[in-house]
Scaffold this active site. Structure first.
Site, PDB file in Angstrom:
ATOM      1  N   LYS A  36       0.914  -1.209  -0.027  1.00 49.09           N
ATOM      2  CA  LYS A  36       0.257   0.067  -0.078  1.00 49.09           C
ATOM      3  C   LYS A  36       0.781   1.269   0.171  1.00 49.09           C
ATOM      4  O   LYS A  36       0.266   2.378  -0.488  1.00 49.09           O
ATOM      5  CB  LYS A  36      -0.813  -0.034   1.200  1.00 49.09           C
ATOM      6  CG  LYS A  36      -2.130  -0.976   1.042  1.00 49.09           C
ATOM      7  CD  LYS A  36      -3.193  -0.521   1.857  1.00 49.09           C
ATOM      8  CE  LYS A  36      -4.473  -1.420   1.662  1.00 49.09           C
ATOM      9  NZ  LYS A  36      -5.553  -1.162   2.657  1.00 49.09           N
ATOM     10  N   LYS A  71      -7.637 -10.537  -8.546  1.00 52.27           N
ATOM     11  CA  LYS A  71      -8.840 -10.452  -7.572  1.00 52.27           C
ATOM     12  C   LYS A  71      -9.789  -9.431  -8.031  1.00 52.27           C
ATOM     13  O   LYS A  71      -9.525  -8.200  -8.493  1.00 52.27           O
ATOM     14  CB  LYS A  71      -8.381 -10.011  -6.195  1.00 52.27           C
ATOM     15  CG  LYS A  71      -8.476 -11.386  -5.354  1.00 52.27           C
ATOM     16  CD  LYS A  71      -7.679 -10.926  -3.851  1.00 52.27           C
ATOM     17  CE  LYS A  71      -8.735 -10.082  -3.210  1.00 52.27           C
ATOM     18  NZ  LYS A  71      -8.349 -10.104  -1.682  1.00 52.27           N
ATOM     19  N   LYS A 126     -12.680  -3.486  -5.792  1.00 56.41           N
ATOM     20  CA  LYS A 126     -13.099  -2.055  -5.805  1.00 56.41           C
ATOM     21  C   LYS A 126     -12.348  -1.065  -6.586  1.00 56.41           C
ATOM     22  O   LYS A 126     -12.940  -0.329  -6.959  1.00 56.41           O
ATOM     23  CB  LYS A 126     -13.531  -1.732  -4.581  1.00 56.41           C
ATOM     24  CG  LYS A 126     -12.420  -1.511  -3.595  1.00 56.41           C
ATOM     25  CD  LYS A 126     -12.599  -0.711  -2.257  1.00 56.41           C
ATOM     26  CE  LYS A 126     -11.254  -0.343  -1.495  1.00 56.41           C
ATOM     27  NZ  LYS A 126     -10.498  -1.416  -0.940  1.00 56.41           N
TER      28      LYS A 126
END
Ligand code: TRP
Length: 347
Positions: free
Chosen positions: A115, A207, A210
């Site tokens: 991240k 995956k 969103k």
């Protein structure tokens, strides 16, 4: 809520666009655990702000996750649905755990590395401390089991390491305060099987997410039947027909994903789905897939829309859940204060 049942805790971040992956990978499993466990399900809004959030969108998304829990069948009366920031004990315990966790442990966390990526100097301190807040979420309820995806396994192992170090470091104080030889139970991960891992409709090796720029990569929980039909019809496939065996799905990630989604929604083994459709072209299979996705998600999406249109109701569920969560969290925190040696008011 029976005191004999073991306790489950899990959290979902209110960071927008709940999709089929969140439903099959997390929320539907939360629903299933309600019979066997006392369940505490948390909208982790304090984790969400470890990266910048728009305040108005955050408010909406917190209510949306709560609505998704309720619409999917989590019972907010017999279990607990709440948002993290309303129970201050999470942050309070996180501080103590920050003083138990070691820098070396934190530096190994792969999610932080991903991240923060290239711009690590500019990542928030909160993003670095994310895993100790997650440990506090779980340990403040002394939860026994935590349903999480594969990607959260490392955080759960860290939680166990922190619990164990606390139990060791404070062993004599834990005993002196009457808690025997361990204070925090070591929580067990309930990891989802890979067969329920939902991949992008545009790329079967990624995956469902969103944050994928293409809305065609995912089925949102609030998509209507038309949107679902369009996305499934456009989903990437290969030119081969549906095979007869699960082995033949190897190296066909898109085929494997669509068959997996069907099997999970139908609550059947993949073998049974293949037996039904073997030899058919994907166009045939996709029609059946549209039907089952619409049948399963349609009512949930509609109920979610109905609930988010009534924010006062959702907020009342979150306040009530927070009040009940706080009672448990406060007991743990008072005990932690005694164990650590802090002075506190006694009534
Ligand atoms: N880190 C989890 C995720 O991104 C969310 C989370 C926060 C969580 N606290 C938790 C999950 C405690 C399980 C238990 O998916």
């Amino acid at each position: 809520m029976s005191v004999l049942k073991e306790r489950v805790f899990s959290g979902v971040q209110p960071t927008g666009n709940l999709h089929l992956g969140n439903y099959l990978g997390a929320i539907s499993r939360f629903v299933a655990l309600q019979e066997r466990f006392e369940c505490i399900y948390c909208v982790v809004d304090m984790h969400a702000i470890t990266v910048p959030q728009d305040p108005e969108a955050l408010t909406r998304q917190i209510r949306e996750v709560a609505a998704a829990f309720i619409a999917s069948g989590v019972d907010p009366k017999n279990h607990i649905i709440f948002n993290q920031s309303q129970v201050a004990e999470h942050a309070e315990l996180a501080w103590v755990l920050n003083c138990v966790a070691r820098m070396g442990w934190m530096n190994r966390m792969t999610q932080f590395k991903e991240k923060a990526s290239k711009d690590r100097e500019n990542a928030s301190l909160g993003l670095y401390a994310y895993p100790t807040l997650m440990a506090a979420d779980i340990l403040v309820y002394r939860a026994n089991a935590v349903p999480v995806g594969e990607d959260q396994k490392q955080h759960l192992e860290l939680t166990r390491d922190i619990a164990q170090k606390f139990n060791n470091d404070f062993a004599s104080s834990i005993a002196r305060n009457g808690f025997g030889d361990t204070f925090f139970p070591l929580p067990e991960p309930l990891i989802q099987g890979t067969s329920t891992r939902v991949m992008s409709l545009r790329d079967g090796t990624k995956k469902m997410s969103k944050s994928d720029p293409s809305d065609y990569s995912r089925i949102n929980l609030t998509d209507d039947a038309d949107a679902i039909a369009q996305k499934v019809r456009k989903a990437k496939t290969d030119p081969e027909p549906i095979p007869e065996t699960v082995e033949e799905l190897a190296n066909r990630p898109e085929a494997e994903n669509l068959v997996g989604i069907f099997a999970t929604l139908a609550d059947k083994p993949r073998e049974a789905v293949l037996a039904e459709f073997a030899g058919n072209q994907f166009s045939v299979f996709k029609s059946a897939l549209v039907d089952i996705v619409v049948a399963k998600l349609g009512p949930i999406g509609a109920e979610m829309q109905r609930l988010v249109a009534d924010p006062a109701y959702i907020d009342s569920v979150l306040v009530d859940g927070s009040d009940r969560a706080r009672v448990i969290a406060r007991q743990t925190m008072d005990a932690v204060k005694d164990i650590v040696g802090f002075v506190r008011a006694r009534t």
